[in-house]
Design a protein around this motif. Structure first.
Motif, PDB file in Angstrom:
ATOM      1  N   LYS A  83       3.041  65.621  34.745  1.00 36.35           N
ATOM      2  CA  LYS A  83       2.787  66.007  33.365  1.00 36.35           C
ATOM      3  C   LYS A  83       3.885  65.528  32.417  1.00 36.35           C
ATOM      4  CE  LYS A  83       0.331  70.255  34.647  1.00 36.35           C
ATOM      5  NZ  LYS A  83       0.335  71.740  34.519  1.00 36.35           N
ATOM      6  N   THR A  84       4.910  64.890  32.971  1.00 43.22           N
ATOM      7  CA  THR A  84       6.059  64.466  32.175  1.00 43.22           C
ATOM      8  C   THR A  84       5.963  62.973  31.881  1.00 43.22           C
ATOM      9  OG1 THR A  84       7.414  66.160  33.255  1.00 43.22           O
ATOM     10  CG2 THR A  84       8.585  64.379  32.116  1.00 43.22           C
ATOM     11  N   PRO A  85       5.846  62.574  30.611  1.00 40.08           N
ATOM     12  CA  PRO A  85       5.683  61.161  30.299  1.00 40.08           C
ATOM     13  C   PRO A  85       6.760  60.253  30.892  1.00 40.08           C
ATOM     14  CG  PRO A  85       5.088  62.447  28.388  1.00 40.08           C
ATOM     15  CD  PRO A  85       5.619  63.418  29.414  1.00 40.08           C
ATOM     16  N   LEU A  86       7.995  60.716  30.982  1.00 39.73           N
ATOM     17  CA  LEU A  86       9.040  59.869  31.564  1.00 39.73           C
ATOM     18  C   LEU A  86       9.021  59.877  33.085  1.00 39.73           C
ATOM     19  CD1 LEU A  86      12.114  60.313  29.186  1.00 39.73           C
ATOM     20  CD2 LEU A  86      10.279  58.613  29.141  1.00 39.73           C
ATOM     21  N   ARG A 116      26.578  67.449  11.936  1.00 39.77           N
ATOM     22  CA  ARG A 116      27.160  68.180  10.813  1.00 39.77           C
ATOM     23  C   ARG A 116      26.147  68.584   9.745  1.00 39.77           C
ATOM     24  NH1 ARG A 116      31.472  70.479  12.799  1.00 39.77           N
ATOM     25  NH2 ARG A 116      32.748  69.004  13.972  1.00 39.77           N
ATOM     26  N   TYR A 117      24.975  67.970   9.738  1.00 34.63           N
ATOM     27  CA  TYR A 117      23.956  68.321   8.740  1.00 34.63           C
ATOM     28  C   TYR A 117      22.678  68.785   9.427  1.00 34.63           C
ATOM     29  CZ  TYR A 117      21.789  68.236   4.113  1.00 34.63           C
ATOM     30  OH  TYR A 117      21.182  68.596   2.930  1.00 34.63           O
ATOM     31  N   THR A 118      22.835  69.413  10.590  1.00 41.03           N
ATOM     32  CA  THR A 118      21.697  69.885  11.370  1.00 41.03           C
ATOM     33  C   THR A 118      21.887  71.359  11.678  1.00 41.03           C
ATOM     34  OG1 THR A 118      21.414  67.712  12.397  1.00 41.03           O
ATOM     35  CG2 THR A 118      20.379  69.579  13.499  1.00 41.03           C
ATOM     36  N   THR A 119      20.927  72.178  11.268  1.00 36.73           N
ATOM     37  CA  THR A 119      20.952  73.597  11.607  1.00 36.73           C
ATOM     38  C   THR A 119      19.528  74.129  11.649  1.00 36.73           C
ATOM     39  OG1 THR A 119      22.166  75.669  11.212  1.00 36.73           O
ATOM     40  CG2 THR A 119      21.148  74.618   9.281  1.00 36.73           C
ATOM     41  N   GLY A 120      19.328  75.141  12.467  1.00 32.73           N
ATOM     42  CA  GLY A 120      18.017  75.752  12.602  1.00 32.73           C
ATOM     43  C   GLY A 120      17.028  74.932  13.404  1.00 32.73           C
ATOM     44  N   GLN A 121      17.514  73.974  14.189  1.00 33.22           N
ATOM     45  CA  GLN A 121      16.632  73.064  14.919  1.00 33.22           C
ATOM     46  C   GLN A 121      16.629  73.373  16.412  1.00 33.22           C
ATOM     47  OE1 GLN A 121      14.779  70.917  12.980  1.00 33.22           O
ATOM     48  NE2 GLN A 121      15.855  72.134  11.424  1.00 33.22           N
ATOM     49  N   ILE A 122      15.508  73.092  17.055  1.00 33.82           N
ATOM     50  CA  ILE A 122      15.382  73.192  18.510  1.00 33.82           C
ATOM     51  C   ILE A 122      15.096  71.793  19.048  1.00 33.82           C
ATOM     52  CG2 ILE A 122      14.117  74.183  20.446  1.00 33.82           C
ATOM     53  CD1 ILE A 122      13.514  76.603  18.670  1.00 33.82           C
ATOM     54  N   ILE A 123      16.039  71.247  19.793  1.00 39.50           N
ATOM     55  CA  ILE A 123      15.932  69.900  20.323  1.00 39.50           C
ATOM     56  C   ILE A 123      15.365  69.965  21.731  1.00 39.50           C
ATOM     57  CG2 ILE A 123      17.163  67.764  20.835  1.00 39.50           C
ATOM     58  CD1 ILE A 123      17.209  68.584  17.870  1.00 39.50           C
ATOM     59  N   ARG A 124      14.210  69.367  21.955  1.00 43.05           N
ATOM     60  CA  ARG A 124      13.623  69.342  23.291  1.00 43.05           C
ATOM     61  C   ARG A 124      14.264  68.239  24.132  1.00 43.05           C
ATOM     62  NH1 ARG A 124       8.545  68.874  20.318  1.00 43.05           N
ATOM     63  NH2 ARG A 124       7.789  70.954  19.740  1.00 43.05           N
ATOM     64  N   VAL A 125      14.688  68.611  25.331  1.00 43.43           N
ATOM     65  CA  VAL A 125      15.208  67.650  26.303  1.00 43.43           C
ATOM     66  C   VAL A 125      14.307  67.799  27.523  1.00 43.43           C
ATOM     67  CG1 VAL A 125      17.215  66.888  27.628  1.00 43.43           C
ATOM     68  CG2 VAL A 125      17.530  67.875  25.362  1.00 43.43           C
ATOM     69  N   ASP A 126      13.134  67.180  27.440  1.00 43.81           N
ATOM     70  CA  ASP A 126      12.088  67.488  28.419  1.00 43.81           C
ATOM     71  C   ASP A 126      11.317  66.273  28.910  1.00 43.81           C
ATOM     72  OD1 ASP A 126      10.639  66.796  26.189  1.00 43.81           O
ATOM     73  OD2 ASP A 126       9.312  68.535  26.250  1.00 43.81           O
ATOM     74  N   GLY A 127      11.830  65.075  28.633  1.00 45.52           N
ATOM     75  CA  GLY A 127      11.129  63.865  29.074  1.00 45.52           C
ATOM     76  C   GLY A 127       9.760  63.709  28.443  1.00 45.52           C
ATOM     77  N   GLY A 128       9.524  64.390  27.337  1.00 48.14           N
ATOM     78  CA  GLY A 128       8.233  64.330  26.670  1.00 48.14           C
ATOM     79  C   GLY A 128       7.198  65.299  27.244  1.00 48.14           C
ATOM     80  N   ARG A 129       7.653  66.216  28.116  1.00 46.76           N
ATOM     81  CA  ARG A 129       6.691  67.055  28.819  1.00 46.76           C
ATOM     82  C   ARG A 129       5.882  67.944  27.901  1.00 46.76           C
ATOM     83  NH1 ARG A 129       8.493  71.638  32.711  1.00 46.76           N
ATOM     84  NH2 ARG A 129       6.515  72.616  33.223  1.00 46.76           N
ATOM     85  N   ILE A 130       6.455  68.338  26.759  1.00 48.03           N
ATOM     86  CA  ILE A 130       5.726  69.199  25.847  1.00 48.03           C
ATOM     87  C   ILE A 130       4.411  68.549  25.402  1.00 48.03           C
ATOM     88  CG2 ILE A 130       6.752  68.350  23.703  1.00 48.03           C
ATOM     89  CD1 ILE A 130       6.130  72.045  24.574  1.00 48.03           C
ATOM     90  N   LEU A 131       4.336  67.219  25.504  1.00 45.85           N
ATOM     91  CA  LEU A 131       3.132  66.507  25.070  1.00 45.85           C
ATOM     92  C   LEU A 131       1.971  66.702  26.038  1.00 45.85           C
ATOM     93  CD1 LEU A 131       4.858  63.159  24.083  1.00 45.85           C
ATOM     94  CD2 LEU A 131       4.239  65.035  22.564  1.00 45.85           C
ATOM     95  N   GLY A 132       2.305  67.018  27.295  1.00 46.50           N
ATOM     96  CA  GLY A 132       1.234  67.127  28.282  1.00 46.50           C
ATOM     97  C   GLY A 132       1.287  68.392  29.092  1.00 46.50           C
ATOM     98  N   ILE A 133       1.949  69.405  28.576  1.00 47.22           N
ATOM     99  CA  ILE A 133       2.169  70.606  29.359  1.00 47.22           C
ATOM    100  C   ILE A 133       0.867  71.358  29.594  1.00 47.22           C
ATOM    101  CG2 ILE A 133       2.611  72.163  27.432  1.00 47.22           C
ATOM    102  CD1 ILE A 133       4.976  73.282  28.999  1.00 47.22           C
TER     103      ILE A 133
END
Length: 245
Positions: free
Chosen positions: A204-207, A228-245
């Protein structure tokens, strides 16, 4: 010369937490390594890091479900290093709680480590982080967006941590930036994962592979030190899995 940034990493003795500690230390940070049960691993890690740069690491024990221990943990770091520039809420509990068998004790445990402790640690650390114009990084999960089967309480607790990230980013601005990293398949649970289930997850992981703890650690480093100009963000480190979960 500016002093080395001091970063507290909860659950920093093992697994992804240890990778975060090592990566931040290699980037020049002084690391406060929190642990609960992993005293031997925490002490060995601190000795190793202090062997390469004296006075650059220390260990701190705390039970994160204990509210008094949370403020004491922050005070201990400040007493040891004199400042605090970053907080990484990495410590987590993870296990299944199928509907029909889940208990109130399981609810309390999973929310205590995954949502309650990060909030009260952030609250305790906020004055020092504001003084240093520091940052917080929370380790959430891609299952905070789309629940993992048989893990409803864990998924809800991580969703709460995702909302906490956004709420703190608003409430602690402009002095403190608050972001999160959402890992996908990085390490299997210590209880193990059936080979067939692991293979199905990777499909299910594109990578088409598992990630490495260093991938998460680098995202944490960037959010703490460079974004320095980034706040309130959630960075996915998932190999693109959220696309096919």
């Amino acid at each position: 010369m500016n002093p080395s940034p001091v970063v507290l990493v909860t659950g920093g003795a093992r697994r992804i937490g240890q990778a975060i500690v090592r990566h931040l230390h290699a980037a020049g940070c002084t690391t406060a390594i929190h642990y609960r049960h992993s005293a031997d691993e925490a002490d060995a890690l601190a000795r190793e890091l202090n062997g390469t740069r004296a006075g650059s690491a220390a260990t701190f024990a705390a039970a994160l479900e204990n509210d008094e221990a949370l403020s004491a943990l922050v005070s201990g770091v400040l007493n040891t290093f004199g400042r605090l520039d970053g907080l990484v809420n990495n410590a987590s509990s993870f296990y299944p709680t199928p509907v029909g068998t889940a208990t109130a004790a399981q609810w309390d445990d999973l929310f205590a480590t995954n949502a309650r402790a990060p909030f009260f640690l952030a609250q305790a650390a906020a004055p020092a982080l504001k003084a240093s114009r520091g940052a917080i990084v929370n380790i959430v999960d891609i299952y905070a967006e789309r629940p993992l089967a048989q893990h409803p309480i864990y998924s809800m607790a991580k969703a709460a941590l995702g909302m906490l990230t956004q709420a703190l980013a608003r409430d602690l601005a402009p002095e403190v930036r608050v972001n999160a990293v959402a890992p996908g398949a990085i390490l299997w649970p210590e209880s193990g994962k059936p080979e067939e289930a692991a293979d199905a997850l990777i499909l299910k992981t594109p990578l088409a592979r598992k990630g490495d703890p260093a991938d998460v650690a680098e995202a944490v480093r960037w959010l703490l030190l460079d974004a320095r100009y980034t706040t309130g963000q959630i960075i996915r480190v998932d190999g693109g899995r959220i696309l096919g979960i």
